[in-house]
Design a protein around this motif. Structure first.
Motif, PDB file in Angstrom:
ATOM      1  N   LYS A  16     -79.316  25.380 -55.749  1.00  0.00           N
ATOM      2  CA  LYS A  16     -79.752  24.883 -54.444  1.00  0.00           C
ATOM      3  C   LYS A  16     -81.271  24.970 -54.262  1.00  0.00           C
ATOM      4  N   HIS A  17     -81.987  25.473 -55.270  1.00  0.00           N
ATOM      5  CA  HIS A  17     -83.442  25.679 -55.207  1.00  0.00           C
ATOM      6  C   HIS A  17     -83.814  26.568 -54.019  1.00  0.00           C
ATOM      7  N   GLN A  18     -83.047  27.642 -53.852  1.00  0.00           N
ATOM      8  CA  GLN A  18     -83.259  28.595 -52.769  1.00  0.00           C
ATOM      9  C   GLN A  18     -83.814  29.905 -53.324  1.00  0.00           C
ATOM     10  N   TRP A  19     -83.952  30.873 -52.424  1.00  0.00           N
ATOM     11  CA  TRP A  19     -84.407  32.212 -52.787  1.00  0.00           C
ATOM     12  C   TRP A  19     -83.508  32.777 -53.869  1.00  0.00           C
ATOM     13  N   ARG A  20     -84.109  33.470 -54.837  1.00  0.00           N
ATOM     14  CA  ARG A  20     -83.378  33.980 -55.999  1.00  0.00           C
ATOM     15  C   ARG A  20     -83.478  35.490 -56.086  1.00  0.00           C
ATOM     16  N   ILE A  21     -82.541  36.078 -56.789  1.00  0.00           N
ATOM     17  CA  ILE A  21     -82.587  37.499 -57.117  1.00  0.00           C
ATOM     18  C   ILE A  21     -83.540  37.643 -58.305  1.00  0.00           C
ATOM     19  N   SER A  22     -84.433  38.612 -58.246  1.00  0.00           N
ATOM     20  CA  SER A  22     -85.404  38.771 -59.325  1.00  0.00           C
ATOM     21  C   SER A  22     -84.716  39.213 -60.615  1.00  0.00           C
ATOM     22  N   GLU A  23     -85.344  38.864 -61.726  1.00  0.00           N
ATOM     23  CA  GLU A  23     -84.806  39.273 -63.023  1.00  0.00           C
ATOM     24  C   GLU A  23     -84.747  40.787 -63.130  1.00  0.00           C
ATOM     25  N   ASN A  24     -85.746  41.466 -62.595  1.00  0.00           N
ATOM     26  CA  ASN A  24     -85.755  42.931 -62.658  1.00  0.00           C
ATOM     27  C   ASN A  24     -84.576  43.524 -61.892  1.00  0.00           C
ATOM     28  N   THR A  25     -84.211  42.921 -60.775  1.00  0.00           N
ATOM     29  CA  THR A  25     -83.061  43.394 -60.016  1.00  0.00           C
ATOM     30  C   THR A  25     -81.779  43.165 -60.796  1.00  0.00           C
ATOM     31  N   LEU A  26     -81.645  41.983 -61.401  1.00  0.00           N
ATOM     32  CA  LEU A  26     -80.466  41.697 -62.221  1.00  0.00           C
ATOM     33  C   LEU A  26     -80.359  42.676 -63.387  1.00  0.00           C
ATOM     34  N   LEU A  27     -81.496  42.969 -64.020  1.00  0.00           N
ATOM     35  CA  LEU A  27     -81.494  43.927 -65.123  1.00  0.00           C
ATOM     36  C   LEU A  27     -81.197  45.346 -64.634  1.00  0.00           C
ATOM     37  N   GLY A  28     -81.700  45.681 -63.455  1.00  0.00           N
ATOM     38  CA  GLY A  28     -81.436  47.003 -62.886  1.00  0.00           C
ATOM     39  C   GLY A  28     -79.965  47.216 -62.580  1.00  0.00           C
TER      40      GLY A  28
END
Length: 75
Positions: A16-28
């Protein structure tokens, strides 16, 4: 379960080209015991699988989790 949901939500937001979860958060989230859910989310949602830099970091997180799990078993 949380990691699977996070990867699915991030993929949905990306479409949807909206706000995303950061890669660091996904990795955390993955590091805190969610490597199975994260791997399932990556495969099921086809998310972050073509991004080499993320995959290398994810592999490092998996290795860290495996070492931590091994040390926990050795107590």
């Amino acid at each position: 379960m949380l990691a699977l949901v996070a990867f699915g939500f991030d993929k949905w937001q990306a479409k949807k080209h909206q706000w995303r979860i950061s890669e660091n958060t996904l990795l955390g989230i993955s590091l805190l015991g969610g490597i199975i859910g994260a791997a399932a989310g990556m495969i099921f949602f086809n998310h972050k699988v073509s991004k080499k830099s993320f995959l290398m970091k994810f592999i490092l997180v998996v290795l860290i989790d495996l070492v931590m799990f091994y040390r926990l078993l050795r107590l």
